[in-house]
Design an enzyme around this catalytic site. Structure first.
Site, PDB file in Angstrom:
ATOM      1  N   ASN A  15       0.868  -1.176   0.000  1.00 22.55           N
ATOM      2  CA  ASN A  15       0.000   0.000   0.000  1.00 22.55           C
ATOM      3  C   ASN A  15       0.907   1.229   0.000  1.00 22.55           C
ATOM      4  O   ASN A  15       1.467   1.591   1.033  1.00 22.55           O
ATOM      5  CB  ASN A  15      -0.900  -0.012   1.244  1.00 22.55           C
ATOM      6  CG  ASN A  15      -1.731   1.253   1.360  1.00 22.55           C
ATOM      7  OD1 ASN A  15      -1.838   2.023   0.391  1.00 22.55           O
ATOM      8  ND2 ASN A  15      -2.316   1.483   2.516  1.00 22.55           N
ATOM      9  N   LYS A  17       0.093   4.233  -0.296  1.00 19.57           N
ATOM     10  CA  LYS A  17      -0.593   5.422   0.237  1.00 19.57           C
ATOM     11  C   LYS A  17      -0.365   6.616  -0.709  1.00 19.57           C
ATOM     12  O   LYS A  17      -0.318   6.419  -1.914  1.00 19.57           O
ATOM     13  CB  LYS A  17      -0.117   5.708   1.664  1.00 19.57           C
ATOM     14  CG  LYS A  17      -0.139   4.471   2.552  1.00 19.57           C
ATOM     15  CD  LYS A  17       0.001   4.787   3.998  1.00 19.57           C
ATOM     16  CE  LYS A  17       0.082   3.499   4.789  1.00 19.57           C
ATOM     17  NZ  LYS A  17      -0.079   3.671   6.197  1.00 19.57           N
ATOM     18  N   HIS A 101      -9.781   1.385   4.310  1.00 21.28           N
ATOM     19  CA  HIS A 101      -8.520   1.522   5.057  1.00 21.28           C
ATOM     20  C   HIS A 101      -8.757   2.462   6.245  1.00 21.28           C
ATOM     21  O   HIS A 101      -9.535   3.421   6.136  1.00 21.28           O
ATOM     22  CB  HIS A 101      -7.417   2.075   4.145  1.00 21.28           C
ATOM     23  CG  HIS A 101      -6.060   2.001   4.783  1.00 21.28           C
ATOM     24  ND1 HIS A 101      -5.632   2.933   5.700  1.00 21.28           N
ATOM     25  CD2 HIS A 101      -5.057   1.093   4.659  1.00 21.28           C
ATOM     26  CE1 HIS A 101      -4.415   2.593   6.106  1.00 21.28           C
ATOM     27  NE2 HIS A 101      -4.039   1.487   5.491  1.00 21.28           N
ATOM     28  N   GLU A 103      -7.120   4.804   7.406  1.00 18.24           N
ATOM     29  CA  GLU A 103      -6.859   6.232   7.127  1.00 18.24           C
ATOM     30  C   GLU A 103      -8.051   6.865   6.417  1.00 18.24           C
ATOM     31  O   GLU A 103      -8.369   8.038   6.623  1.00 18.24           O
ATOM     32  CB  GLU A 103      -5.558   6.373   6.319  1.00 18.24           C
ATOM     33  CG  GLU A 103      -4.343   6.113   7.211  1.00 18.24           C
ATOM     34  CD  GLU A 103      -3.118   5.582   6.511  1.00 18.24           C
ATOM     35  OE1 GLU A 103      -3.047   5.635   5.273  1.00 18.24           O
ATOM     36  OE2 GLU A 103      -2.217   5.086   7.219  1.00 18.24           O
ATOM     37  N   GLU A 175      -6.031  -4.803  10.518  1.00 16.73           N
ATOM     38  CA  GLU A 175      -4.991  -3.796  10.698  1.00 16.73           C
ATOM     39  C   GLU A 175      -5.262  -2.989  11.975  1.00 16.73           C
ATOM     40  O   GLU A 175      -5.999  -1.988  11.927  1.00 16.73           O
ATOM     41  CB  GLU A 175      -4.970  -2.840   9.506  1.00 16.73           C
ATOM     42  CG  GLU A 175      -4.655  -3.511   8.192  1.00 16.73           C
ATOM     43  CD  GLU A 175      -3.990  -2.533   7.226  1.00 16.73           C
ATOM     44  OE1 GLU A 175      -2.881  -2.816   6.799  1.00 16.73           O
ATOM     45  OE2 GLU A 175      -4.583  -1.479   6.947  1.00 16.73           O
ATOM     46  N   GLY A 181       2.028   2.189  10.747  1.00 17.49           N
ATOM     47  CA  GLY A 181       3.006   3.268  10.603  1.00 17.49           C
ATOM     48  C   GLY A 181       3.685   3.671  11.900  1.00 17.49           C
ATOM     49  O   GLY A 181       4.315   4.719  11.978  1.00 17.49           O
ATOM     50  N   SER A 221       2.986  -2.295  10.471  1.00 15.88           N
ATOM     51  CA  SER A 221       4.435  -2.318  10.728  1.00 15.88           C
ATOM     52  C   SER A 221       5.102  -3.653  10.388  1.00 15.88           C
ATOM     53  O   SER A 221       6.041  -4.075  11.068  1.00 15.88           O
ATOM     54  CB  SER A 221       4.736  -1.911  12.175  1.00 15.88           C
ATOM     55  OG  SER A 221       4.298  -0.579  12.404  1.00 15.88           O
ATOM     56  N   GLY A 242       2.508  -0.961   4.416  1.00 18.77           N
ATOM     57  CA  GLY A 242       2.686   0.436   4.035  1.00 18.77           C
ATOM     58  C   GLY A 242       4.157   0.777   3.917  1.00 18.77           C
ATOM     59  O   GLY A 242       4.798   0.585   2.887  1.00 18.77           O
TER      60      GLY A 242
HETATM   61  C1  PEP Z   1      -1.069   0.103   5.934  1.00 22.21           C
HETATM   62  O1  PEP Z   1      -1.047   1.242   5.529  1.00 22.21           O
HETATM   63  O2  PEP Z   1      -1.983  -0.621   5.585  1.00 22.21           O
HETATM   64  C2  PEP Z   1       0.003  -0.355   6.825  1.00 22.21           C
HETATM   65  C3  PEP Z   1      -0.105  -1.527   7.374  1.00 22.21           C
HETATM   66  O3  PEP Z   1       1.068   0.505   7.015  1.00 22.21           O
HETATM   67  P1  PEP Z   1       2.462   0.164   7.747  1.00 22.21           P
HETATM   68  O4  PEP Z   1       2.975  -1.125   7.175  1.00 22.21           O
HETATM   69  O5  PEP Z   1       3.361   1.317   7.451  1.00 22.21           O
HETATM   70  O6  PEP Z   1       2.178   0.023   9.209  1.00 22.21           O
END
Ligand code: PEP
Length: 262
Positions: A15, A17, A101, A103, A175, A181, A221, A242
């Protein structure tokens, strides 16, 4: 260690973003493809910003990599300024789409109702939707993790007839928002626990065969250093990534790590 007879084909999804200009996207895909050419047994998707989806789709056209979008709107056309519809994405060669998502939910106020409508539209349009669910830190700390997550999963089914959807045609991503993040990854046991419970709920909603086929990813993460222990969990079918997906090298490591566990 690889599991004996993994029940579902693993998936590793990037992803991006709101990152990458067109030239950066092209450079990334050109670097990634040779690095993952030997990684068999794992599905790979790149969820790019709308502005470079067409380039990603054309560069991955004859490869096992699926070009994905990070959102779609549930109407096909009309007075919806700023939105992008299923036919528009189809035309670009998109095969998968992220829905709900955190966000989008937290920053842009996307409701369970909108997520439900987008999910059914994505399925009808022939996209593989990756429907995201997850709790905040406060919800987890106050014992409300399952109330939140189960509510989101149930809501996503509002307009979906599980009897008519093949389990292979929909993906969920657990998630936890506190892990996105932040560098704070859920423990493999917590990821397994949440995902096993989601699968149990999917069985209630769509039956055993359906639930047995739906892939449920973990996101939050994921990095090359922790992908192995997460993927080793029985119900974890892959990752939505991400930060660690932004460099072709590190995403390639995640894909090959997932392939080792397949
Ligand atoms: C995401 O944006 O779906 C995500 C899991 O981000 P990250 O891996 O940076 O935590």
């Amino acid at each position: 260690m690889a599991q004996q007879g993994r029940a579902r084909r693993p998936m590793m999804a990037a992803n991006w973003k709101m990152n990458k200009l067109v030239a950066e996207a092209e450079e990334y895909v050109a670097q990634l493809l040779p690095k993952i050419s030997g990684a068999e047994g794992v599905d790979v998707a790149i969820f790019a910003p709308f502005t470079c989806v067409a380039q990603v789709a054309s560069m991955t056209q004859d490869t096992p990599v699926v070009a994905g979008a990070q959102n779609l709107y549930f109407e096909d056309s009309g007075a919806f300024t700023g939105e992008v519809s299923a036919p528009m994405l189809k035309e670009l060669g998109v095969g998968a789409v992220i829905v709900g998502h955190s966000e989008r939910r937290e920053i842009f106020g996307e409701t369970d109702e909108a997520v439900a409508r987008k999910t059914v539209r994505a399925v009808e349009a022939g996209f593989l939707p990756v429907v995201c669910v997850g709790e905040t830190k406060e919800e987890r700390d106050s014992g409300k993790m399952w109330e939140k997550v189960s509510g989101q999963v149930r809501a996503a089914f509002e307009y979906l007839d599980a009897n008519r959807v093949d389990g292979e045609g929909i993906v969920f991503a657990y998630e936890p928002i506190w892990a996105i993040g932040t560098g704070e990854v859920a423990s493999p046991e917590d990821a397994q626990d949440a995902i096993e419970r989601i699968r149990g709920l999917l069985e209630e909603l769509g039956g055993e065969d359906f639930a047995g086929k739906v892939r449920i990813l973990y996101g939050g993460s994921i990095k090359p250093g922790n992908v192995g222990e997460i993927m080793a969990q029985k119900d974890v079918d892959g990752g939505l990534v991400g930060g660690a997906s932004l460099e072709a090298d590190s995403f390639a490591e995640l894909v090959t790590g997932a392939a080792r566990e397949s």
